[in-house]
Scaffold this motif. Structure first.
Motif, mmCIF file in Angstrom:
data_model
loop_
_atom_site.group_PDB
_atom_site.id
_atom_site.type_symbol
_atom_site.label_atom_id
_atom_site.label_comp_id
_atom_site.label_asym_id
_atom_site.label_seq_id
_atom_site.Cartn_x
_atom_site.Cartn_y
_atom_site.Cartn_z
ATOM 1 N N GLY A 74 0.813 -1.205 0.000
ATOM 2 C CA GLY A 74 0.000 0.000 0.000
ATOM 3 C C GLY A 74 0.843 1.250 0.000
ATOM 4 O O GLY A 74 2.055 1.211 -0.238
ATOM 5 N N TYR A 75 0.189 2.339 0.296
ATOM 6 C CA TYR A 75 0.822 3.647 0.203
ATOM 7 C C TYR A 75 0.203 4.565 1.251
ATOM 8 O O TYR A 75 -1.008 4.529 1.497
ATOM 9 C CB TYR A 75 0.590 4.205 -1.202
ATOM 10 N N ALA A 76 1.036 5.403 1.869
ATOM 11 C CA ALA A 76 0.556 6.378 2.849
ATOM 12 C C ALA A 76 1.236 7.708 2.565
ATOM 13 O O ALA A 76 2.404 7.741 2.180
ATOM 14 C CB ALA A 76 0.883 5.917 4.270
ATOM 15 N N MET A 77 0.494 8.779 2.750
ATOM 16 C CA MET A 77 1.086 10.085 2.483
ATOM 17 C C MET A 77 0.630 11.133 3.485
ATOM 18 O O MET A 77 -0.477 11.068 4.022
ATOM 19 C CB MET A 77 0.813 10.539 1.053
ATOM 20 N N LEU A 78 1.527 12.069 3.716
ATOM 21 C CA LEU A 78 1.271 13.267 4.489
ATOM 22 C C LEU A 78 1.385 14.403 3.483
ATOM 23 O O LEU A 78 2.433 14.575 2.858
ATOM 24 C CB LEU A 78 2.344 13.386 5.571
ATOM 25 N N PHE A 79 0.309 15.135 3.268
ATOM 26 C CA PHE A 79 0.304 16.148 2.222
ATOM 27 C C PHE A 79 -0.430 17.398 2.691
ATOM 28 O O PHE A 79 -0.955 17.431 3.791
ATOM 29 C CB PHE A 79 -0.298 15.590 0.924
ATOM 30 N N ARG A 80 -0.383 18.414 1.834
ATOM 31 C CA ARG A 80 -0.901 19.737 2.212
ATOM 32 C C ARG A 80 -0.288 20.169 3.545
ATOM 33 O O ARG A 80 -0.974 20.678 4.435
ATOM 34 C CB ARG A 80 -2.425 19.756 2.258
ATOM 35 N N VAL A 81 1.004 19.927 3.656
ATOM 36 C CA VAL A 81 1.729 20.262 4.872
ATOM 37 C C VAL A 81 1.907 21.773 4.943
ATOM 38 O O VAL A 81 2.385 22.393 3.998
ATOM 39 C CB VAL A 81 3.100 19.560 4.910
ATOM 40 N N ASP A 82 1.515 22.344 6.054
ATOM 41 C CA ASP A 82 1.705 23.767 6.319
ATOM 42 C C ASP A 82 2.503 23.862 7.622
ATOM 43 O O ASP A 82 1.939 23.792 8.718
ATOM 44 C CB ASP A 82 0.363 24.477 6.434
ATOM 45 N N GLU A 83 3.814 23.955 7.476
ATOM 46 C CA GLU A 83 4.698 23.975 8.645
ATOM 47 C C GLU A 83 4.403 25.152 9.556
ATOM 48 O O GLU A 83 4.416 25.012 10.783
ATOM 49 C CB GLU A 83 6.165 24.018 8.203
ATOM 50 N N SER A 84 4.117 26.329 8.996
ATOM 51 C CA SER A 84 3.900 27.509 9.830
ATOM 52 C C SER A 84 2.613 27.400 10.642
ATOM 53 O O SER A 84 2.555 27.851 11.780
ATOM 54 C CB SER A 84 3.906 28.789 9.002
ATOM 55 N N ALA A 85 1.590 26.790 10.088
ATOM 56 C CA ALA A 85 0.334 26.594 10.811
ATOM 57 C C ALA A 85 0.361 25.310 11.633
ATOM 58 O O ALA A 85 -0.461 25.117 12.522
ATOM 59 C CB ALA A 85 -0.842 26.571 9.843
ATOM 60 N N GLY A 86 1.287 24.407 11.310
ATOM 61 C CA GLY A 86 1.433 23.171 12.066
ATOM 62 C C GLY A 86 0.398 22.114 11.745
ATOM 63 O O GLY A 86 0.011 21.338 12.612
#
Length: 179
Positions: A74-86
């Motif tokens: 399978g596959y897993a993703m972390l996306f639409r990452v906004d580091e400043s907003a956390g």
């Protein structure tokens, strides 16, 4: 394991996608059993997969291949990452033959450990279609709070379906060891 594991659990290892994995991802992205719950509405070929994953590693997003005994499942993703907003969003899928074995819970939990512990994010979002009860159960098992529903938000198999929205805060996360 090609490329080496990035995150390792009891049964599942998550590793970066390599060139040799693109056929697996293409084939499963086109499989209706995966395509419909993920709302992929366009066919994908090998070149499109290649472009997508070359772009994945240029930004803050993270996409990892889930493997059991060195075999992709399978596959897993972390996306639409906004580091400043956390905050970021999590998504995942398993090949049909790997579903129902607890691998989805473990791979999502590993990615949540990474998001909260290593990336120091504060909030993770997730979505699940009304027709995908298994994904809703997985999110609730991991501690996500059901935050709302967008009615008739996606068009799948000739009908509009609701999308359920979930959220998990860092202080609510119990860690992958709990699963």
């Amino acid at each position: 394991m090609p490329g080496g594991a990035f995150l390792v659990g009891d049964d599942v290892a998550l590793r970066p996608v390599e060139e040799d994995d693109l056929e697996f991802l293409r084939d499963h992205s086109n499989d209706p059993a995966i395509r419909h719950p993920m709302t992929f509405d366009r066919p994908t070929n090998l070149e499109a997969q290649r472009e997508r994953f070359e772009d994945m590693y240029d930004g803050d997003d993270v996409g990892l291949l889930a493997c059991v005994d060195d075999e992709p499942i399978g596959y897993a993703m972390l996306f639409r990452v906004d580091e400043s907003a956390g905050h970021a969003e999590i998504a995942y899928w398993l090949a049909p033959e790997a579903q129902g074995e607890g691998y989805g819970t473990e791979m999502a939990a590993l990615l949540l450990d990474y998001a909260f512990d290593e990336r120091r994010l504060h909030r993770i979002r997730a979505r699940a279609l009304d027709t995908n009860a298994a994904s809703q159960r997985l999110l609730e098992k991991l501690g996500f709070t059901h935050e709302g529903v967008q009615r008739d938000e996606k068009y799948v198999r000739g009908e509009y379906v609701d999308t359920h929205f979930y959220g998990l805060l860092d202080e609510e996360w119990v860690g992958s060891e709990a699963f």
